[in-house]
Design an enzyme around this catalytic site. Structure first.
Site, short mmCIF file in Angstrom:
data_model
loop_
_atom_site.label_atom_id
_atom_site.label_comp_id
_atom_site.label_asym_id
_atom_site.label_seq_id
_atom_site.Cartn_x
_atom_site.Cartn_y
_atom_site.Cartn_z
N GLU A 171 -1.41 31.11 -15.25
CA GLU A 171 -1.45 32.53 -14.90
C GLU A 171 -2.88 33.06 -14.84
O GLU A 171 -3.27 33.94 -15.63
CB GLU A 171 -0.62 33.34 -15.91
CG GLU A 171 0.82 32.89 -15.99
CD GLU A 171 1.73 33.88 -16.74
OE1 GLU A 171 1.21 34.80 -17.38
OE2 GLU A 171 2.95 33.71 -16.66
N GLU A 373 7.63 28.17 -16.02
CA GLU A 373 8.13 29.02 -17.12
C GLU A 373 9.23 29.92 -16.61
O GLU A 373 9.12 30.51 -15.53
CB GLU A 373 7.04 29.95 -17.67
CG GLU A 373 6.08 29.33 -18.63
CD GLU A 373 5.05 30.33 -19.15
OE1 GLU A 373 5.35 31.52 -19.32
OE2 GLU A 373 3.90 29.89 -19.37
#
Ligand code: BGP
Length: 478
Positions: A171, A373
């Site tokens: 991220e 995720e």
């Protein structure tokens, strides 16, 4: 109720994820080895839920063997985590390796492999060294980009023979968005130009590390791959009206395409340059750097998908006296009647899996990708314990099933998605929310010495991995 069974392809990965800083704890950490996250925690402990943070985390540093036994019991074939850059080196400039930490990493990797579990390793999951943040302004500095490449080289030298799945960042957009765009994290500075520079420098760092990885021949020698883990927010316009669609398009440009495009296509959308110029937030880049990005795209991507992002055109005037924020073009939209995870405050909309998967197929050349995720954080889970003390997390089982079925449907439609990594293997520490919302298949009991205990979802996941059959409601694809 009527059920159908969806078959899960044999080679479709079902794994689980975590990160170094959210699990390891500070045991063995030297004084100068704080990460950016450690600095934030030390400076603003009061905003970390109940004061918990990275200091002990799950104590994975001491208990990894015990955890790997559980991974094996559940049947995980892949475990995703990171190496903590701030701890891997004693000196970030001359890249002197901390042998103690390197040895621990070595043991973790070997233990995973010994138990038939493939490590998937991220080189940075917010673990930017605090010293580089304070001295150079962190990812705002091109020098830090070069230091990251040097660090990566050391990591590849040590573990490149055994780790086949590498990622530059987890991220990469998150830290600077919270810090420089929204100013809700340490050191609470609102500065959109810095936000942009961090975005660019991380895309550049990915390309430079990919270049190094390719030059060193890891692929040829070990059949390994390198990618990046992104968190596109699947964006939906409030309505079919032009103004709302435009708002969603611009949101997507600033928050999704800003990393998807350079990483996968090697190029930024030209419109982004126009918007940056218009709002005086252009990043500093050279022709040579843009060329490096063009020539060194990733092999695959991991996507973290949790919730949809809904926007509408602005209904209130923008306050021109504040720094530019992409919200100049949109406002958030809360869909009435939406299903929510009230603990995390995120909408639950499993169709994001399918919509993003189709986008990867259609807009990004059907590149190999996987869910890196997805999961559900729930507060006070101990209230769901049964007589044997096992947390009955049926809500998590339902959440995973609902998301997986949309993902598998996308695989049936030809999206090149190779797996699903659940967040998280055990409960662990989140930025600021700490242990508030629990995500794990395995409970960490903070009252009892951080003891581990499998939740109902762990047994369910075990069964799923073994039987490769997902039970779904007949009317599910609504
Ligand atoms: C992702 C991060 C993870 C993890 C997860 C859960 O964005 O990559 O590190 O923390 O979110 O979200 P949160 O921890 O904010 O509840």
């Amino acid at each position: 109720m009527d059920f159908d069974i969806m078959k899960i392809p044999r080679n479709f990965i079902l794994g689980a994820a975590a990160s170094a800083w959210q699990t390891e704890g500070w045991a063995g950490k030297k004084t100068k080895q704080d990460s950016y996250l450690d600095l934030w925690y030390k400076n603003n402990k009061h905003v970390w839920h109940n004061g918990y943070g990275p200091a002990i985390a799950t104590d994975f540093y001491h208990r990894f063997k015990e955890d790997i036994v559980l991974m094996k019991e559940i049947g995980l074939t892949h475990y995703r985590t990171s190496i903590n850059w701030s701890r891997f080196l004693l000196d970030y400039e001359s890249v002197i390796v901390d042998e103690e930490y390197a040895d621990y990493t070595d043991q973790v990797i070997n233990e995973l492999l010994k138990n038939g579990i493939e490590p998937m390793i991220c080189l940075e999951h917010y673990e930017l060294p605090g010293e580089l943040f304070e001295t150079y302004g962190g990812w705002g500095s091109k020098h830090v980009v070069d230091l990251f490449v040097k660090y990566s080289e050391k990591v590849f030298e040590r573990y490149g023979d055994r780790v086949k799945n590498w990622f530059t960042f987890n991220e990469p957009i998150v830290v600077q968005t919270r810090v420089y765009l929204d100013a809700i994290r340490y050191p609470f500075e609102q500065n959109t130009k810095k936000w942009m520079q961090w975005n660019f420098n991380k895309a550049l760092a990915t390309a430079k590390v990919v270049q190094l990885f390719n030059q060193k021949g890891y692929k040829e020698r070990y059949g390994s791959k390198i990618g990046v883990i992104l968190n596109p927010e699947v964006t939906y316009a409030r309505s079919s009206a032009k103004h709302d669609i435009e708002a969603a398009r611009i949101y997507d440009l600033f928050f999704n395409r800003i990393f998807l495009d350079p990483s996968i296509k090697g190029e930024y959308p030209p419109e982004l340059f126009e918007l940056m110029e218009k709002h005086d937030i252009s990043f500093d880049s050279t022709e040579n750097e843009l060329q490096i990005i063009k020539e060194n795209t990733v092999d695959y991507v991991g996507l973290n998908l949790y919730f949809p992002y809904r926007v509408k055109a602005r209904t209130t005037a923008w306050n021109d006296s504040t720094p530019f924020h992409p919200a100049y073009y949109y406002e958030m939209f809360d869909l009435p009647g939406r299903k929510m995870n009230p603990y995390r405050g995120w909408e639950i909309y499993p169709r994001i899996m399918f919509d993003m998967a189709m986008r990867m197929k259609e807009d990004y050349g059907n590149i190999e990708w996987f869910i890196a995720e997805n999961g559900m954080g729930v507060e006070n889970e101990f209230r769901f314990k049964n007589d044997e003390g096992i947390i009955q997390d049926d809500y998590r089982i339902e959440f995973i099933s609902d998301h997986l079925k949309w993902l598998l449907k996308a695989v049936e439609r030809g999206s090149n998605c190779t797996g699903f990594m659940l967040w998280a293997f055990t409960d662990n520490v989140s930025p600021m929310n700490a242990y508030k919302n629990r995500y794990g298949l395995v409970e960490i009991n903070l009252e009892e010495n951080r003891n581990r205990k499998m939740k109902k979802s762990a047994y369910w996941y075990m069964n799923l991995i073994e039987n490769r059959e997902l039970q779904i409601h007949k009317d599910v694809f609504r």
